[in-house]
Design an enzyme around this catalytic site. Sequence first.
Site, PDB file in Angstrom:
ATOM      1  N   ARG A 288       1.227  20.667   3.257  1.00  0.00           N
ATOM      2  CA  ARG A 288       0.193  20.420   2.241  1.00  0.00           C
ATOM      3  C   ARG A 288       0.603  20.975   0.878  1.00  0.00           C
ATOM      4  NH1 ARG A 288      -1.241  16.541   3.988  1.00  0.00           N
ATOM      5  NH2 ARG A 288       0.455  16.907   5.414  1.00  0.00           N
TER       6      ARG A 288
ATOM      7  N   ASP B  52      -5.050   4.322   8.252  1.00  0.00           N
ATOM      8  CA  ASP B  52      -4.316   5.536   7.863  1.00  0.00           C
ATOM      9  C   ASP B  52      -4.443   6.559   8.995  1.00  0.00           C
ATOM     10  OD1 ASP B  52      -2.838   7.287   6.342  1.00  0.00           O
ATOM     11  OD2 ASP B  52      -4.379   7.639   4.819  1.00  0.00           O
ATOM     12  N   GLU B  53      -3.547   7.515   9.046  1.00  0.00           N
ATOM     13  CA  GLU B  53      -3.589   8.593  10.057  1.00  0.00           C
ATOM     14  C   GLU B  53      -3.728   8.018  11.465  1.00  0.00           C
ATOM     15  OE1 GLU B  53      -3.097  11.664   9.110  1.00  0.00           O
ATOM     16  OE2 GLU B  53      -3.921  11.931   7.094  1.00  0.00           O
TER      17      GLU B  53
ATOM     18  N   GLN C   5       2.184  14.843  13.006  1.00  0.00           N
ATOM     19  CA  GLN C   5       0.931  15.395  12.484  1.00  0.00           C
ATOM     20  C   GLN C   5      -0.251  15.106  13.386  1.00  0.00           C
ATOM     21  OE1 GLN C   5       0.234  15.235   8.121  1.00  0.00           O
ATOM     22  NE2 GLN C   5       2.049  13.962   8.072  1.00  0.00           N
TER      23      GLN C   5
ATOM     24  N   LYS D  12       2.715   7.566   2.602  1.00  0.00           N
ATOM     25  CA  LYS D  12       2.069   6.621   3.530  1.00  0.00           C
ATOM     26  C   LYS D  12       0.734   6.149   2.983  1.00  0.00           C
ATOM     27  CE  LYS D  12       2.102   9.514   6.983  1.00  0.00           C
ATOM     28  NZ  LYS D  12       2.812  10.596   6.318  1.00  0.00           N
ATOM     29  N   THR D  13      -0.111   7.116   2.602  1.00  0.00           N
ATOM     30  CA  THR D  13      -1.436   6.749   2.106  1.00  0.00           C
ATOM     31  C   THR D  13      -1.309   5.957   0.798  1.00  0.00           C
ATOM     32  OG1 THR D  13      -2.314   8.735   3.146  1.00  0.00           O
ATOM     33  CG2 THR D  13      -3.705   7.667   1.521  1.00  0.00           C
TER      34      THR D  13
HETATM   35  P1  ATP Z   1       0.425  12.896   4.544  1.00  0.00           P
HETATM   36  O1  ATP Z   1       1.358  12.691   5.702  1.00  0.00           O
HETATM   37  O2  ATP Z   1       0.276  14.319   4.221  1.00  0.00           O
HETATM   38  O3  ATP Z   1      -0.847  12.147   4.701  1.00  0.00           O
HETATM   39  P2  ATP Z   1       1.399  10.745   2.890  1.00  0.00           P
HETATM   40  O4  ATP Z   1       2.624  10.241   3.537  1.00  0.00           O
HETATM   41  O5  ATP Z   1       0.173   9.971   3.056  1.00  0.00           O
HETATM   42  O6  ATP Z   1       1.189  12.284   3.265  1.00  0.00           O
HETATM   43  P3  ATP Z   1       0.846  10.532   0.087  1.00  0.00           P
HETATM   44  O7  ATP Z   1      -0.332  11.422   0.095  1.00  0.00           O
HETATM   45  O8  ATP Z   1       0.633   9.069  -0.016  1.00  0.00           O
HETATM   46  O9  ATP Z   1       1.761  10.866   1.362  1.00  0.00           O
HETATM   47  O10 ATP Z   1       1.844  10.945  -1.050  1.00  0.00           O
HETATM   48  C1  ATP Z   1       2.186  12.299  -1.280  1.00  0.00           C
HETATM   49  C2  ATP Z   1       2.329  12.552  -2.763  1.00  0.00           C
HETATM   50  O11 ATP Z   1       3.469  11.869  -3.259  1.00  0.00           O
HETATM   51  C3  ATP Z   1       1.132  12.049  -3.545  1.00  0.00           C
HETATM   52  O12 ATP Z   1       0.878  12.973  -4.585  1.00  0.00           O
HETATM   53  C4  ATP Z   1       1.641  10.726  -4.101  1.00  0.00           C
HETATM   54  O13 ATP Z   1       0.982  10.409  -5.321  1.00  0.00           O
HETATM   55  C5  ATP Z   1       3.120  11.002  -4.333  1.00  0.00           C
HETATM   56  N1  ATP Z   1       3.983   9.799  -4.251  1.00  0.00           N
HETATM   57  C6  ATP Z   1       4.083   8.935  -3.230  1.00  0.00           C
HETATM   58  N2  ATP Z   1       5.001   7.978  -3.492  1.00  0.00           N
HETATM   59  C7  ATP Z   1       5.504   8.234  -4.717  1.00  0.00           C
HETATM   60  C8  ATP Z   1       6.508   7.623  -5.561  1.00  0.00           C
HETATM   61  N3  ATP Z   1       7.181   6.536  -5.189  1.00  0.00           N
HETATM   62  N4  ATP Z   1       6.757   8.206  -6.743  1.00  0.00           N
HETATM   63  C9  ATP Z   1       6.099   9.317  -7.129  1.00  0.00           C
HETATM   64  N5  ATP Z   1       5.162   9.947  -6.401  1.00  0.00           N
HETATM   65  C10 ATP Z   1       4.858   9.414  -5.198  1.00  0.00           C
HETATM   66 MG    MG Z   2      -1.681  10.500   3.942  1.00  0.00          MG
END
Ligand code: ATP
Ligand code: MG
Length: 788
Positions: free
Chosen positions: A623, A225-226, A273, A37-38
């Site tokens: 995490r 975000d969040e 979350q 997402k982020t």
């Molecule tokens: P959270 O809900 O914990 O905030 P999130 O959904 O924001 O998580 P991110 O932090 O953006 O998730 O991504 C999680 C991990 O996956 C990060 O290390 C990111 O670099 C990696 N990632 C995301 N998309 C890809 C992709 N398409 N290919 C490889 N790695 C990815």
């Molecule tokens: Mg995130």
Amino acid sequence: SEPTESPLLAGLNPQQREAVEYRGPALLIVAGAGSGKTSVLTRRIASLIDSREAWPSQILAITFTNKAAAEMRERVESILGQASEGMWISTFHSACVRILRREAEHFGFGKNFTIYDSADSRALIKRIIRDLDADTFGFTVSGVAGKISKLKNELSDVESYARGANFNDPQERVFLDIFREYTRSLQAANAFDFDDLIGQTVYLFRAFPQVAALYQRRFRHILVDEYQDTNHAQYALIRELTRPIEQNDLPLDLQGRGALGPASLTVVGDSDQSIYAFRGADIRNIVEFERDYVGAKVILLEQNYRSTQNILSAANAVIANNFDRIDKKLFTVVGDGDKIVGFTGYSQHDEAQFVADEVTTLHGEGVDYRNMAVFYRTNAQTRALEEIFIRSAIPYRVLGGTKFYERAEIKDAFGYLIAVANPADPMALRRIMNTPKRGIGGVTEANLQSWADAHGVTLRESMRAAGEQGFGPKITGAILGLTKILDEVGETADTAPVPDILITLLERTGFIEALRASRDPQDEARAENVEELIAVTKDFQKNNPEGTLLEFLTETSLVAAADEIDDSSGTVSLMTLHTAKGLEYDAVFLTGVEEDLLPHRMSANEPGGPAEERRLFYVGITRARRKLYLSLAMTRAQFGDVTVAMPSRYIQEIPPELIDWRQSPGMATSRGGTQPRALNVRRDGGSSGSLGTGSGYERTSAPGATALARAAARAAQPKTEWANTVTGKVRDNGDLTLVPGDRIRHTDFGDGKVTAVTGVGPKSVAEVQFEKVGRKRLLIKLAPIEKL
Ligand code: ATP
Ligand code: MG
């Protein structure tokens, strides 16, 4: 020919790609933890700028911490290969401070307003409760602070609260008085509390459409975000910013220049979350997004890129127990990975020792300290961990403990800066009035305040008039002396470099001198902290050559726990589960997975209750990238008592085949006790190919399989080699010291000989070779021992 794929989209899965490329008024990305997402939000910003659909200055992105904001900015700029001036990537609070600094004069505040942190708010509330004798009505500082904060997060003010209040209820009348006085005091002090930063910005936009129109016109793309943890006030702020612009509200020269519709809004979040209901976060904001933004596009992301399948399966299984949620299952392609490791110790010290041992093992296997984190539900749990980390020489940092900016001497130094920046603020003046000691006591302060109240002036003005108030010459001299320094330095506040202002204040007032001259060894550390603050101001000035005192105060007043993480330092991070949001680590230790701690025993009374606690547990699990540890202790000294702890209900929700259980050595066999029948103990060390958990710990089939059976027996006599209490009464050996060679007697273990002593003062620990029970470690101050 096919256009070559833009590096902006490289590596994204189809849903992520769609989330980056979609164009329309409103986009909601709902997805589980670690699904990108982020990352997608970041690429979306880059894509908007890269395609020239937006200037950087038209972007407003909201993150949960300042650190996350800095990271996002860095990522966007590195994708674009250029600096992006004018882009606003910040927390809600920082964005609102920036807006208020520019616009507060519209509604009777000065742009040099002070931001009261929660300690300041509480100090103010305490005064008001005292002045109004409200404690006789059962009002407490935290009760009032919580209620006011809740009201502000719902955008209630004194008037709207009064409209709904029941005036027959004396409690409510008194609360209203407190609330009114609190609001009045903030206004008189030219100060906002944390909640005001958001609420007053919303008020500003609603009351002054011309001001709102300027920001609506400026921010064409808003990304949050969040989003699941936004509260009503934050939601309202976004709503104001995404309204269609009324052309008539724009200044004449801007009217008709491009018929602008509402800004586009992208929010990303995960309702699983949502962990800030106690701060007013409203999960409905995400659930009702589609209703509020008609025609909004919704994109789901389901592939997790962070964790192994075992970790994800555990997370999925746990969160499935929350009803009233949209079911979404995360998957990964990285494979099962190691099993989750469960650990049961006798006490929190065993648990901490286990964590320390594993950290050391992992580090030996090449995992950097900075890629490991230890989470806990309550701050009190850090003590045992820290004790053992120090002894094990593991570098660590506690995030959100006594923060640098919360230390008394730092707040004092800030008191001086604030008194210079915002003369109307009495809080800062009270803080520094007699620091260092200059003979202006509480009575004098109260007299100055009464004079101010009687004459309708500020405390500062009252101080300037000290000569007319009948104080003795010494006190009058002290007050006028201080006022003179503040006034003189104040004249340079807008122009002088911040380090110069701070140093001048600290030197002219004798503040730093008093610390240096003190014989209290603590003052030496305090002086160092103040030097550190001077270094912070120098850093600030280096990075912002034009930066003013006000800008410095703005920047430093909004530092949140997670902002203290310094990735460059090789330290293990210790933090509460609440602070862990959005972060990721190779190895995660989730400690204290016990009933009453997780779920916390207070959660039954809180909004969301156990469901929110489960989400917190889910946040913790997700995490972890590769290694996840869940640990608990059979006995825990907490709430002022040694209690027998039971494994958290959440552990039962994880499929048992995902967890490999360990326990303290000797737990199954030593020291008598009943031996449970179904125990399955192996001693074959770690399996090959996986990280960690090599040494010394016994395997078992369930959390504290032995432990549970024995817990009841132990309840009557909760003694471990660490336990220092008998039925909750704390023992204290005073200044007893031991040296290697001393012989001692322990009430439970009998006679033994001290073989080593480590640590100092109340933390010193003796290693003792007992004749009957072998080697034990004892906290000298508290163990039931005597010297022979
Ligand atoms: P959270 O809900 O914990 O905030 P999130 O959904 O924001 O998580 P991110 O932090 O953006 O998730 O991504 C999680 C991990 O996956 C990060 O290390 C990111 O670099 C990696 N990632 C995301 N998309 C890809 C992709 N398409 N290919 C490889 N790695 C990815
Ligand atoms: Mg995130």
